[in-house]
Write a protein that holds these residues in place. Structure first.
Motif, PDB file in Angstrom:
ATOM      1  N   ILE A 184      12.257   4.292 -12.132  1.00  0.00           N
ATOM      2  CA  ILE A 184      12.247   4.131 -10.491  1.00  0.00           C
ATOM      3  C   ILE A 184      11.252   5.107  -9.831  1.00  0.00           C
ATOM      4  O   ILE A 184       9.930   4.268  -9.329  1.00  0.00           O
ATOM      5  N   VAL A 185      10.777   5.635 -10.581  1.00  0.00           N
ATOM      6  CA  VAL A 185       9.146   7.125  -9.956  1.00  0.00           C
ATOM      7  C   VAL A 185       8.267   5.907 -10.771  1.00  0.00           C
ATOM      8  O   VAL A 185       6.900   5.937  -9.842  1.00  0.00           O
ATOM      9  N   TYR A 186       8.285   5.640 -11.589  1.00  0.00           N
ATOM     10  CA  TYR A 186       6.813   4.366 -11.835  1.00  0.00           C
ATOM     11  C   TYR A 186       6.877   2.852 -10.675  1.00  0.00           C
ATOM     12  O   TYR A 186       6.035   2.884 -10.131  1.00  0.00           O
ATOM     13  N   LYS A 187       7.855   2.216 -10.138  1.00  0.00           N
ATOM     14  CA  LYS A 187       8.073   2.162  -8.677  1.00  0.00           C
ATOM     15  C   LYS A 187       7.538   2.114  -8.237  1.00  0.00           C
ATOM     16  O   LYS A 187       6.400   1.258  -7.516  1.00  0.00           O
ATOM     17  N   TYR A 188       7.984   3.057  -7.186  1.00  0.00           N
ATOM     18  CA  TYR A 188       7.338   3.782  -6.225  1.00  0.00           C
ATOM     19  C   TYR A 188       5.624   4.569  -6.193  1.00  0.00           C
ATOM     20  O   TYR A 188       4.867   4.106  -5.339  1.00  0.00           O
ATOM     21  N   ASN A 189       5.500   4.654  -7.510  1.00  0.00           N
ATOM     22  CA  ASN A 189       4.024   5.182  -7.180  1.00  0.00           C
ATOM     23  C   ASN A 189       3.153   4.057  -7.556  1.00  0.00           C
ATOM     24  O   ASN A 189       2.468   3.786  -7.018  1.00  0.00           O
ATOM     25  N   VAL A 190       3.886   2.949  -8.074  1.00  0.00           N
ATOM     26  CA  VAL A 190       2.747   1.428  -7.924  1.00  0.00           C
ATOM     27  C   VAL A 190       2.543   0.861  -6.117  1.00  0.00           C
ATOM     28  O   VAL A 190       1.588   0.556  -6.398  1.00  0.00           O
ATOM     29  N   LYS A 191       3.759   1.070  -5.466  1.00  0.00           N
ATOM     30  CA  LYS A 191       3.714   0.829  -4.594  1.00  0.00           C
ATOM     31  C   LYS A 191       2.614   2.083  -3.676  1.00  0.00           C
ATOM     32  O   LYS A 191       1.816   1.548  -2.533  1.00  0.00           O
ATOM     33  N   LEU A 199       8.002   1.743   7.104  1.00  0.00           N
ATOM     34  CA  LEU A 199       6.830   2.021   6.176  1.00  0.00           C
ATOM     35  C   LEU A 199       5.571   0.906   6.900  1.00  0.00           C
ATOM     36  O   LEU A 199       5.094   0.636   7.395  1.00  0.00           O
ATOM     37  N   PRO A 200       5.189   2.069   5.662  1.00  0.00           N
ATOM     38  CA  PRO A 200       3.504   1.325   6.016  1.00  0.00           C
ATOM     39  C   PRO A 200       3.158  -0.479   5.879  1.00  0.00           C
ATOM     40  O   PRO A 200       1.990  -0.364   6.647  1.00  0.00           O
ATOM     41  N   PRO A 211       4.153  13.452  -3.036  1.00  0.00           N
ATOM     42  CA  PRO A 211       5.436  12.614  -2.889  1.00  0.00           C
ATOM     43  C   PRO A 211       6.155  12.694  -3.940  1.00  0.00           C
ATOM     44  O   PRO A 211       5.687  13.014  -4.992  1.00  0.00           O
ATOM     45  N   THR A 212       7.820  12.746  -3.637  1.00  0.00           N
ATOM     46  CA  THR A 212       8.183  12.980  -3.832  1.00  0.00           C
ATOM     47  C   THR A 212       8.863  10.880  -4.589  1.00  0.00           C
ATOM     48  O   THR A 212       9.591  10.416  -3.214  1.00  0.00           O
ATOM     49  N   LEU A 213       8.624  10.323  -5.190  1.00  0.00           N
ATOM     50  CA  LEU A 213       8.394   8.645  -5.316  1.00  0.00           C
ATOM     51  C   LEU A 213      10.072   8.655  -6.219  1.00  0.00           C
ATOM     52  O   LEU A 213       9.913   7.719  -6.772  1.00  0.00           O
ATOM     53  N   TYR A 214      11.274   8.750  -5.011  1.00  0.00           N
ATOM     54  CA  TYR A 214      12.307   8.558  -4.968  1.00  0.00           C
ATOM     55  C   TYR A 214      12.626   7.109  -4.153  1.00  0.00           C
ATOM     56  O   TYR A 214      13.964   6.330  -4.100  1.00  0.00           O
ATOM     57  N   SER A 215      11.768   6.504  -3.476  1.00  0.00           N
ATOM     58  CA  SER A 215      11.614   5.831  -2.277  1.00  0.00           C
ATOM     59  C   SER A 215      10.220   5.481  -1.954  1.00  0.00           C
ATOM     60  O   SER A 215       9.643   6.284  -2.030  1.00  0.00           O
ATOM     61  N   GLU A 216      10.337   3.563  -1.133  1.00  0.00           N
ATOM     62  CA  GLU A 216       8.562   4.032  -0.379  1.00  0.00           C
ATOM     63  C   GLU A 216       8.298   4.974   0.269  1.00  0.00           C
ATOM     64  O   GLU A 216       8.987   5.554   1.214  1.00  0.00           O
ATOM     65  N   PRO A 217       7.583   5.764   0.964  1.00  0.00           N
ATOM     66  CA  PRO A 217       6.732   6.460   1.709  1.00  0.00           C
ATOM     67  C   PRO A 217       6.806   5.913   2.576  1.00  0.00           C
ATOM     68  O   PRO A 217       6.855   4.496   3.211  1.00  0.00           O
ATOM     69  N   HIS A 218       6.830   6.475   4.084  1.00  0.00           N
ATOM     70  CA  HIS A 218       7.061   6.488   4.285  1.00  0.00           C
ATOM     71  C   HIS A 218       5.579   6.464   5.483  1.00  0.00           C
ATOM     72  O   HIS A 218       5.148   6.953   5.240  1.00  0.00           O
ATOM     73  N   MET A 219       6.066   6.077   6.803  1.00  0.00           N
ATOM     74  CA  MET A 219       4.718   6.186   7.761  1.00  0.00           C
ATOM     75  C   MET A 219       4.173   7.624   8.262  1.00  0.00           C
ATOM     76  O   MET A 219       3.546   8.039   7.726  1.00  0.00           O
ATOM     77  N   GLY A 220       5.048   8.324   8.349  1.00  0.00           N
ATOM     78  CA  GLY A 220       5.259   9.833   8.437  1.00  0.00           C
ATOM     79  C   GLY A 220       3.986  10.311   7.249  1.00  0.00           C
ATOM     80  O   GLY A 220       4.013  11.534   7.092  1.00  0.00           O
ATOM     81  N   ASN A 221       5.070   9.964   5.920  1.00  0.00           N
ATOM     82  CA  ASN A 221       4.607  10.920   4.755  1.00  0.00           C
ATOM     83  C   ASN A 221       3.275  11.070   4.604  1.00  0.00           C
ATOM     84  O   ASN A 221       2.648  11.332   4.491  1.00  0.00           O
ATOM     85  N   MET A 222       2.732   8.995   5.092  1.00  0.00           N
ATOM     86  CA  MET A 222       1.189   9.274   5.128  1.00  0.00           C
ATOM     87  C   MET A 222      -0.009   9.565   5.768  1.00  0.00           C
ATOM     88  O   MET A 222      -0.817   9.881   5.882  1.00  0.00           O
ATOM     89  N   GLN A 238       0.294   4.233  -4.923  1.00  0.00           N
ATOM     90  CA  GLN A 238      -0.831   3.416  -4.800  1.00  0.00           C
ATOM     91  C   GLN A 238      -1.868   2.691  -4.382  1.00  0.00           C
ATOM     92  O   GLN A 238      -2.577   2.502  -3.969  1.00  0.00           O
ATOM     93  N   GLU A 239      -1.076   1.793  -4.471  1.00  0.00           N
ATOM     94  CA  GLU A 239      -1.258   0.216  -3.666  1.00  0.00           C
ATOM     95  C   GLU A 239      -1.491   0.933  -1.696  1.00  0.00           C
ATOM     96  O   GLU A 239      -2.334   0.086  -1.025  1.00  0.00           O
ATOM     97  N   LEU A 240      -0.681   1.701  -1.489  1.00  0.00           N
ATOM     98  CA  LEU A 240      -0.310   2.432  -0.217  1.00  0.00           C
ATOM     99  C   LEU A 240      -1.880   2.910   0.278  1.00  0.00           C
ATOM    100  O   LEU A 240      -2.855   2.881   1.306  1.00  0.00           O
ATOM    101  N   GLN A 241      -2.105   3.589  -0.712  1.00  0.00           N
ATOM    102  CA  GLN A 241      -3.268   4.428  -1.363  1.00  0.00           C
ATOM    103  C   GLN A 241      -4.670   3.469  -0.192  1.00  0.00           C
ATOM    104  O   GLN A 241      -5.596   3.398   0.134  1.00  0.00           O
ATOM    105  N   ARG A 242      -5.132   2.075  -1.479  1.00  0.00           N
ATOM    106  CA  ARG A 242      -5.981   1.356  -1.292  1.00  0.00           C
ATOM    107  C   ARG A 242      -6.066   0.564   0.015  1.00  0.00           C
ATOM    108  O   ARG A 242      -7.034   0.444   0.895  1.00  0.00           O
ATOM    109  N   LEU A 243      -4.739   0.293   0.662  1.00  0.00           N
ATOM    110  CA  LEU A 243      -4.572   0.005   1.851  1.00  0.00           C
ATOM    111  C   LEU A 243      -5.027   0.383   2.583  1.00  0.00           C
ATOM    112  O   LEU A 243      -5.349  -0.066   3.857  1.00  0.00           O
ATOM    113  N   TYR A 244      -4.976   1.693   2.906  1.00  0.00           N
ATOM    114  CA  TYR A 244      -5.074   2.876   3.997  1.00  0.00           C
ATOM    115  C   TYR A 244      -6.132   3.889   3.607  1.00  0.00           C
ATOM    116  O   TYR A 244      -6.586   4.473   4.477  1.00  0.00           O
TER     117      TYR A 244
END
Length: 491
Positions: free
Chosen positions: A103-110, A295-296, A35-46, A112-118
């Motif tokens: 920005i990148v750090y913030k969305y990367n944290v999210k 969003l996921p 991903p390009t982390l300028y925002s929270e990845p959406h379901m399509g990215n996932m 990583q969280e999504l990766q665990r969730l899914y």
RNA sequence: GGUCUCGUGGCCGAGCGGCUAGGCAGAGGUCUGCAAAACCUCGUACAGCGGUUCGAAUCCGCUCGAGACCUCCA
């Protein structure tokens, strides 16, 4: 049972399924555009990442030693066809009044969280573009040395015309260089590029850029495509097995990656190019610009207005696995509800399996059933067919439970190990346990059901139903079977 | 405009020359005090029109419709 490895993969390069032969026996190198982390990845990215997670899992399951590299794009400069630099990360940073890396750090944290969730397995490594500026510069230098790029005013461009004299530009996307010219709709005259299809390898910095790096050509930013070439080369070598990504990256991103690799190392970096198809909403690709995304997290929490109830990550994953990775998939409330029920039926059967009575005879053939699971998955990762196969097993299990079919201890064991493996290891689903881990609750339920049993024996249906209804309201389902009642709780 | 993909029963979604997945919904039945669950039975669908073939949802052509890429995008 030995795991058959006659895997075939649809190769976007050839447009057909090919037998999979890794470069090195037993080892697989796989690179997937992240991903390009300028925002929270959406379901399509996932969806793309979940599909490649499944592919990674199946390769591991077959016993391959897989090195899975998925990059994180945290350097923002991308040049569009009009030659304008578009710094999506910088843009987001300015909007939010923070630094780019924040920005990148913030969305990367999210992310990583999504990766665990899914329930996605972490890749072997997730390298960042900003961490590999030097490697990118070195590849650009190599391309320049090979005479396939030129420097203009502090920027470096890839020379597509010269390149196409030595290699085939468009080999992946089927585009022809001569035709490309006519296809282009708008051409900005201000362009520094010699040929409109040329693309930036290095872009001179603008004064208001938030991220700037030094290079032999002056201060600037790397082009969009070069990071993948640099990182795939660094971690997997100039030649590796599988390169994956979303279908929308096929052109120009992947085409340009091939050009960069051929232009520097002299060869196409990957033997197999794989593309995961898009997630649609009402027949249209989910995308930021159309605004038809969710969003996921929202789906899990039920906070989007698109759906009237929340869905568990397992249901979402199961739903995605019911479609082939190369097909588009429509996200609708009806489809999700159907998937939820199907998922529950399948996992209930799997949970029932260990307690099944064993017979001397089999009413079905477990061996050929299991072989079919491998066959369909090895045919270009056909997860929908695998799931159909799993439902066949569910039907057998339920029939045995009803005393209408039979299963030997041996078959039971084969079914158990095969189903569990495919459901949890390959599809990446987790089995949601009915019973709580709390022994206290189990004991309480035992008492409650005992009381209800007494009521039923006295034909005191009012009390019996009251207990059942109240438990149902609390999310506990009571099922009356031949050998007494069982219960299960919704998580 | 160029390149490409796709149109499957009420919905989702496999299959891609003959043996007509699967899930959900629906109808009937078994079981049950009722319910839930489960099981059994039922729908003969492949956009339209031609063509190839003994035989096509599957191959070819045309028509209609949808979408993707050609700008950033998973």
């Amino acid at each position: 049972m030995n795991k058959p490895r006659n895997l075939t993969i649809y190769n976007s390069l050839s447009g057909q399924k090919e037998p999979f032969k890794p470069l090195h026996e037993n080892r697989v190198g796989m690179y997937v555009c992240g991903p390009t982390l300028y925002s929270e990845p959406h379901m399509g990215n996932m969806r793309t990442f979940i599909n490649f997670d499944m592919i990674y899992r199946y390769l591991l399951f077959l016993g391959y030693d897989v090195k899975y590299v998925r990059n994180i794009t945290d350097a923002g400069h991308i040049t569009n066809s009009a030659g304008e630099a578009v710094d999506s990360i910088g843009k987001a940073a300015k909007l939010e009044q923070v630094q780019s890396l924040e920005i990148v750090y913030k969305y990367n944290v999210k992310f990583q969280e999504l990766q665990r969730l899914y329930n996605m397995l972490p890749p072997s490594i997730e390298p960042t573009a900003t961490g590999h500026i030097q490697e990118q510069i070195e590849i650009i230098e190599q391309i320049l040395a090979n005479g396939l790029a030129y420097v203009v005013n502090g920027s470096v461009y890839f020379d597509v015309k010269t390149y196409s004299e030595r290699f085939e530009y468009g080999i992946l996307s089927g585009r022809k260089v001569d035709e490309l010219e006519e296809e282009t709709r708008t051409l900005n005259a201000q362009d520094e590029k010699r040929f409109f299809a040329d693309f930036a390898l290095w872009k001179k910095a603008n004064p208001d850029d938030m991220q700037i790096w030094r290079s032999p050509w002056g201060d600037g930013n790397p082009g969009w495509h070069i990071e993948c070439t640099a990182m795939s080369t660094k971690y997997l070598g100039a030649k590796f097995d599988i390169h994956g990504g979303g279908l929308d990256l096929k052109f120009p991103h992947h085409e340009d990656e091939i050009a960069q690799s051929c232009g520097s190392a002299g060869e196409n970096p990957a033997n197999y190019w794989m593309h995961a198809n898009m997630l649609n909403v009402n027949g249209q690709k989910m995308s930021k610009s159309l605004g038809n995304y969710f969003l996921p997290k929202e789906i899990i929490e039920g906070s989007t207005t698109v759906f009237d109830k929340p869905y568990s990550p397992n249901v979402i994953r199961f739903f995605m696995m019911q479609a082939h990775y190369r097909s588009t998939l429509d996200f609708t409330s009806d489809a999700l509800n159907a998937a939820e029920k199907g998922y529950n039926r399948l996992t209930e059967a799997l949970k029932l399996l260990p307690s099944l009575p064993e017979s001397a005879e089999n009413s079905h053939d477990a061996e050929s059933w299991a072989a079919e699971c491998y066959r369909v998955m090895s045919d270009d990762f056909n997860t929908p067919m695998l799931i159909a196969q799993l439902f066949e097993a569910a039907k057998w299990i339920n029939s045995v439970n009803d005393g209408k079919a039979s299963m030997t201890a041996e078959s039971k064991q084969l079914l158990l190990t095969t189903m569990q493996a495919f459901v949890t290891q390959v599809l990446g689903l987790t089995i949601e346990e009915n019973r709580s881990n709390d022994g206290l609750v189990d004991k309480v339920m035992e008492v409650v059901l005992e009381l209800r049993k007494t009521a039923r024996e006295n034909k005191d249906w009012a009390s019996s139903d009251k207990i059942r209804d109240h438990l149902a309201a609390a999310g506990i389902t009571v099922k009356d079977g031949k050998d007494g009642a069982t219960w299960s709780a919704q998580p």
